[in-house]
Design an enzyme around this catalytic site. Structure first.
Site, PDB file in Angstrom:
ATOM      1  CB  ILE A 107      -0.967  -0.018   1.215  1.00  0.00           C
ATOM      2  CG1 ILE A 107      -1.938   1.172   1.196  1.00  0.00           C
ATOM      3  CG2 ILE A 107      -0.207  -0.077   2.535  1.00  0.00           C
ATOM      4  CD1 ILE A 107      -3.072   1.063   2.212  1.00  0.00           C
ATOM      5  CB  CYS A 108       1.014   4.156   0.801  1.00  0.00           C
ATOM      6  SG  CYS A 108       1.540   5.882   0.955  1.00  0.00           S
ATOM      7  N   GLY A 109       3.418   4.045  -0.505  1.00  0.00           N
ATOM      8  CA  GLY A 109       4.781   4.102  -1.020  1.00  0.00           C
ATOM      9  C   GLY A 109       5.385   2.756  -1.337  1.00  0.00           C
ATOM     10  CB  THR A 111       2.422   0.761  -4.896  1.00  0.00           C
ATOM     11  OG1 THR A 111       2.410   2.199  -4.777  1.00  0.00           O
ATOM     12  CG2 THR A 111       1.295   0.176  -4.056  1.00  0.00           C
TER      13      THR A 111
END
Length: 206
Positions: A107-109, A111
């Protein structure tokens, strides 16, 4: 069909400095309620500090984790994904998990970390916005999906504003909830739908 609690492998939750501690709470809490042991994995076993100021002492060092021993690897966002190469070993570990057939949820960074490692080039995925991943120079832009969370095989991705959708995909993939119960769980935690609460209460899945 999900396995019984007695035979389930643990879920590995990556923890590192600057981790976004709000992004994985729904997933880990309900995995634990569903009988999965959550084991924290750090760069080493030295304590790390989240963006919220929480001090976490990892139970395991990344070097001691084997994909075949786990049910899932969860990679939260963190400032370090975009400001240094410190978390690159976690992206490499994600590649090893996927190659072994063990699911990964990012999730988020995180990715962006997977994008830099080439793990999103051939898989449907999402993130905060498409141009955030494009800035990594990865070759998977054509597989980007504008959605709250995306599951492609054993890989789950989501953006930073979608911790509930992220958890929904994790709970679905590991068989904690499904069908009407999973839909009600999402509607309760994402939409505060009171009717969903009644469905979960009846199913014993609050």
């Amino acid at each position: 069909m999900s396995t019984s609690p007695a035979t389930r492998k643990p879920v590995y939750l990556a923890v590192y400095d600057t981790l976004a501690d709000w992004e994985t709470g729904h997933a880990t809490a309900h995995l634990a309620r569903g009988g999965y042991e959550i084991r924290t994995v750090g760069p080493s076993t030295r304590p790390v500090t989240s963006l919220g100021g929480l001090r976490v002492r990892p139970g395991l060092a990344l070097a001691d984790v084997r994909p075949e021993d786990g049910a899932l690897l969860i990679l939260p966002g963190a400032d370090l994904w975009d400001t240094s190469d410190d978390l690159a070993p976690f992206a490499r570990a994600a590649g090893e998990f996927l190659a072994a057939g063990t699911p990964v949820a990012a999730i988020c960074g995180a990715t962006a970390g997977l994008a830099r490692a080439g793990l999103l080039d051939d898989r449907a995925h999402t993130s905060a916005v498409s141009f955030y991943l494009a800035a990594t120079g990865y070759a998977g832009g054509g597989r980007y999906v504008d959605a709250d969370a995306v599951t492609d095989g054993n890989l789950i991705t989501a953006g930073p504003t979608e911790p509930v959708a992220f958890a929904r995909e994790v709970l679905r993939l590991l068989g904690v909830y499904d069908g009407e119960v999973l839909d009600a769980w999402y509607r309760l935690f994402h939409d505060s739908d009171p009717e969903a609460y009644a469905v979960l209460q009846k199913a014993g899945a609050r």
